[in-house]
Write an enzyme that holds these catalytic residues in place. Structure first.
Site, PDB file in Angstrom:
ATOM      1  N   ASP A 258      31.000   3.822 -28.931  1.00 54.72           N
ATOM      2  CA  ASP A 258      31.255   5.191 -28.604  1.00 54.72           C
ATOM      3  C   ASP A 258      32.188   6.032 -29.704  1.00 54.72           C
ATOM      4  O   ASP A 258      33.319   5.774 -29.713  1.00 54.72           O
ATOM      5  CB  ASP A 258      31.916   5.445 -27.206  1.00 54.72           C
ATOM      6  CG  ASP A 258      31.650   6.795 -26.696  1.00 54.72           C
ATOM      7  OD1 ASP A 258      31.041   7.640 -27.368  1.00 54.72           O
ATOM      8  OD2 ASP A 258      32.239   6.993 -25.616  1.00 54.72           O
ATOM      9  N   GLY A 308      24.035  13.002 -32.750  1.00 47.38           N
ATOM     10  CA  GLY A 308      24.618  14.579 -32.429  1.00 47.38           C
ATOM     11  C   GLY A 308      26.043  14.532 -32.910  1.00 47.38           C
ATOM     12  O   GLY A 308      26.788  13.450 -32.442  1.00 47.38           O
ATOM     13  N   GLY A 310      28.953  17.607 -32.365  1.00 50.83           N
ATOM     14  CA  GLY A 310      29.055  19.061 -31.847  1.00 50.83           C
ATOM     15  C   GLY A 310      28.181  19.640 -31.494  1.00 50.83           C
ATOM     16  O   GLY A 310      28.288  20.845 -30.950  1.00 50.83           O
ATOM     17  N   CYS A 315      31.236  20.319 -26.378  1.00 52.31           N
ATOM     18  CA  CYS A 315      32.138  20.147 -27.620  1.00 52.31           C
ATOM     19  C   CYS A 315      32.586  21.111 -28.392  1.00 52.31           C
ATOM     20  O   CYS A 315      32.204  22.170 -28.338  1.00 52.31           O
ATOM     21  CB  CYS A 315      31.005  19.484 -28.611  1.00 52.31           C
ATOM     22  SG  CYS A 315      30.070  17.961 -27.842  1.00 52.31           S
ATOM     23  N   GLY A 397      34.648  17.234 -21.388  1.00 52.22           N
ATOM     24  CA  GLY A 397      34.534  16.501 -22.775  1.00 52.22           C
ATOM     25  C   GLY A 397      35.373  15.367 -22.706  1.00 52.22           C
ATOM     26  O   GLY A 397      36.449  15.494 -22.215  1.00 52.22           O
ATOM     27  N   ARG A 411      38.045   7.868 -29.262  1.00 53.40           N
ATOM     28  CA  ARG A 411      36.485   8.386 -29.687  1.00 53.40           C
ATOM     29  C   ARG A 411      36.968   9.462 -30.835  1.00 53.40           C
ATOM     30  O   ARG A 411      36.108   9.724 -31.543  1.00 53.40           O
ATOM     31  CB  ARG A 411      35.841   8.990 -28.351  1.00 53.40           C
ATOM     32  CG  ARG A 411      34.391   9.213 -28.882  1.00 53.40           C
ATOM     33  CD  ARG A 411      33.650   9.797 -27.709  1.00 53.40           C
ATOM     34  NE  ARG A 411      32.253   9.607 -27.897  1.00 53.40           N
ATOM     35  CZ  ARG A 411      31.315  10.744 -28.382  1.00 53.40           C
ATOM     36  NH1 ARG A 411      31.974  11.938 -28.683  1.00 53.40           N
ATOM     37  NH2 ARG A 411      30.282  10.565 -28.571  1.00 53.40           N
TER      38      ARG A 411
HETATM   39  P1  XMP Z   1      25.733  17.766 -23.126  1.00 53.35           P
HETATM   40  O1  XMP Z   1      25.180  18.880 -24.082  1.00 53.35           O
HETATM   41  O2  XMP Z   1      24.624  16.938 -22.608  1.00 53.35           O
HETATM   42  O3  XMP Z   1      26.625  16.724 -24.297  1.00 53.35           O
HETATM   43  O4  XMP Z   1      26.816  18.104 -22.162  1.00 53.35           O
HETATM   44  C1  XMP Z   1      27.049  15.482 -23.840  1.00 53.35           C
HETATM   45  C2  XMP Z   1      27.413  14.849 -25.074  1.00 53.35           C
HETATM   46  O5  XMP Z   1      28.476  15.479 -26.020  1.00 53.35           O
HETATM   47  C3  XMP Z   1      29.322  14.499 -26.555  1.00 53.35           C
HETATM   48  N1  XMP Z   1      30.454  14.976 -26.124  1.00 53.35           N
HETATM   49  C4  XMP Z   1      31.622  15.456 -26.730  1.00 53.35           C
HETATM   50  N2  XMP Z   1      31.521  15.892 -27.850  1.00 53.35           N
HETATM   51  N3  XMP Z   1      33.792  16.886 -27.745  1.00 53.35           N
HETATM   52  C5  XMP Z   1      32.548  16.579 -28.573  1.00 53.35           C
HETATM   53  O6  XMP Z   1      32.953  17.258 -29.509  1.00 53.35           O
HETATM   54  C6  XMP Z   1      33.982  16.074 -26.582  1.00 53.35           C
HETATM   55  O7  XMP Z   1      34.927  16.199 -25.904  1.00 53.35           O
HETATM   56  C7  XMP Z   1      32.956  15.367 -26.121  1.00 53.35           C
HETATM   57  N4  XMP Z   1      32.613  14.935 -24.885  1.00 53.35           N
HETATM   58  C8  XMP Z   1      31.391  14.372 -24.828  1.00 53.35           C
HETATM   59  C9  XMP Z   1      28.873  13.019 -26.295  1.00 53.35           C
HETATM   60  O8  XMP Z   1      28.158  12.705 -27.184  1.00 53.35           O
HETATM   61  C10 XMP Z   1      28.065  13.394 -24.945  1.00 53.35           C
HETATM   62  O9  XMP Z   1      26.969  12.524 -24.702  1.00 53.35           O
END
Ligand code: XMP
Length: 496
Positions: A258, A308, A310, A315, A397, A411
């Site tokens: 991760d 992916g 951002g 994010c 996040g 991470r």
């Molecule tokens: P969705 O759009 O499904 O995205 O809500 C989930 C994915 O977002 C990533 N993730 C983050 N990326 N800051 C980021 O830039 C964060 O705090 C964060 N938390 C999660 C991660 O890849 C997840 O699966």
């Protein structure tokens, strides 16, 4: 007419899912002929292309069991101790019915009261658990007739509940078919699931009848051990080697390394370590968004790639670090190179409707990973709260300050970072009910998208894309507005 994908994605623009649109192709099969079966990794097959994200407001044991029951998989987050994470894996794998299988809200604590018939939610029973929710130990139950015969509603449940010792119990690893047989044979309304003498849960006749309607349930994603397949996230620190050992002992089927920028010497070292130490375990690397990043991790030996940077709903990486890529471009580019080595791609983040899932899968991904799409479900960790009259659950996040304070900082930050910089936010998402209900609908919509494109499987979609038969275009701002609901005023029924 339109552009081929290779031409569209080599013009120097970073496209998101909403920027692009497929042109319809030719239909010569019904929607139900579309198969969405796929691969998570080189060695793990799924019947549904859905993965629950390793986030502490998305995937713990309940979500992992439900996603496996649907034919997808859940990746348990690592924002807890290794022992706790291993326990969540064991818990998810311990049953063969989705843990949160009931559509009924009929759980109460022993020191509570049954106030009116609504507390039975249409059932003949209220089940009594230690905490009054489904998530704790079963203590007994109240029948509707016992409650109706009370002379006074102010009697504590504890004082008239029945215990479960005379009810039919089955081993916790019975699957839906086996439980159905026991219900029929004994002509009872529910059975108690037991493991090592402990009562873990109840499964009612209503649960079984409702779940029997979903084609994949009952089969689900089952590993060689005969249990649900469950994944888990780990990091790339030395302490993660110990975490990995815990998880392997707990029977984890796949691990996800991760990291928001996966192309690092730390991750490559960890991939090699994990593959050498546990050759049977599949390892997913990432996150990546470029062909160069992907190639490095493929050479290090990954069994799957997570794409992916951002694009997730919570994010802020692109704003904070000025690094990332539009998700449609990232998925297409990484999938093109990963396909040459037979490495499946997970399109991670940015999914907010079934159309985004169609786009991710047709552009080359084998699965989609979702956070916000699942975070409002009953299976996600955390309790519902009321906010402005709506039932919501917290979604945050893993790079938010709040989550990092709990430990997820590696991470987003290197090992030694002293100042914490947030790359994510905390918010809430609306109540969506059980994933067991809304994922089958979402997948039916995805199948219709595939049918419009003339693709009866993921493989045929990828072939049509690469042979330039499938055509795409970029949507202008006005085309995006036109593609959504527009030009309406709200409609309220009024009597004049
Ligand atoms: P969705 O759009 O499904 O995205 O809500 C989930 C994915 O977002 C990533 N993730 C983050 N990326 N800051 C980021 O830039 C964060 O705090 C964060 N938390 C999660 C991660 O890849 C997840 O699966």
């Amino acid at each position: 007419d339109g552009f081929s994908a290779d031409r569209l994605f080599s013009q120097g623009y970073s496209y998101t899912y909403d920027d692009v649109i497929f042109l319809p192709h030719y239909i010569d099969f019904p929607t139900d002929a579309v198969s969405l079966s796929t691969r998570l990794t080189r060695n793990i097959d799924l019947s549904l292309p859905c993965v629950a994200s390793p986030m502490d407001t998305v995937t713990e044991d309940y979500m992992a069991a439900a996603m496996a029951a649907l034919g997808g998989i859940g990746i348990v987050h690592s924002n807890c101790t290794a022992a706790d994470q291993a326990r969540l894996v064991v818990s998810a794998k311990s049953r063969r019915v989705p843990i949160f299988s009931s559509s009924l809200d009929v759980f109460k604590a022993p020191d509570g009261f049954i106030n009116d018939a609504n507390d039975f939610d249409g059932s003949n029973y209220v089940f009594v658990t230690e905490s009054g929710t489904r998530r704790s130990r079963i203590l007994g139950y109240v029948t509707k007739s016992d409650w109706e015969n009370l002379s006074d509603n102010k009697v504590k449940i504890f004082d008239y509940m029945r215990d479960c010792s005379s009810n039919v119990s089955v081993p916790a690893n019975y699957d839906l078919g086996q439980i159905d047989e026991v219900l029929e044979k004994n002509d009872v309304d529910f059975v108690v699931l037991e493991k090592d003498g402990e009562r873990l849960d109840v499964v009612t006749r209503e649960d079984v009848e409702r779940l029997k309607g979903y084609p994949n349930l009952g089969k689900g994603t089952v590993g060689p051990d005969g249990k649900w397949m469950v994944g888990a996230a780990i990091g790339t620190r030395d302490s993660d080697k110990e975490r990995l050992e815990h998880l392997v002992k707990a029977g984890v089927n796949v691990v996800v390394l991760d990291s928001s920028q996966g192309n690092s010497s730390y991750q490559i070292e960890m991939i090699k370590y994990a593959k050498k130490t546990y050759p049977e375990l599949d390892v997913i690397g990432g996150n990546v968004v470029t062909m160069y990043q992907a190639q490095n991790l493929i050479e290090a030996g990954v069994d799957g790639l997570r794409v992916g940077m951002g694009s997730g709903s919570i994010c802020t990486t692109q704003e904070v670090c000025a690094v990332g890529r539009g998700q449609a471009t990232a998925v297409y580019k990484v999938s093109s190179i990963a396909a040459q080595s037979g490495v499946p791609v997970i399109a991670d983040g940015g999914i907010s409707n079934s159309g985004h899932i169609v786009k991710a899968l047709v552009l080359g991904a084998s699965t989609v990973m979702m956070g916000s799409f699942l975070a409002g479900s009953t299976e996600a960790p955390g309790a519902y709260i009321y906010q402005n009259g709506c039932r919501v659950k917290k979604y945050r996040g893993m790079g938010s300050l709040e989550a990092m304070t709990k430990g997820s900082d590696q991470r987003y930050l290197g090992d030694k970072a002293k100042l914490k910089i947030a790359q994510g936010v905390v918010g809430a998402v609306a109540d969506k009910g059980s994933v067991l209900k809304f994922i089958p609908y979402t997948m039916q919509a995805v199948k219709q998208g595939f049918q419009d494109l003339g693709a009866s499987s993921l493989q045929s979609a990828h072939d049509l894309l690469r042979s330039r038969t499938l055509r795409l275009e970029v949507r202008t701002g006005a085309a995006q507005v036109e593609g959504g609901v527009h030009g309406l005023v709200s409609y309220e029924k009024k009597s004049f």
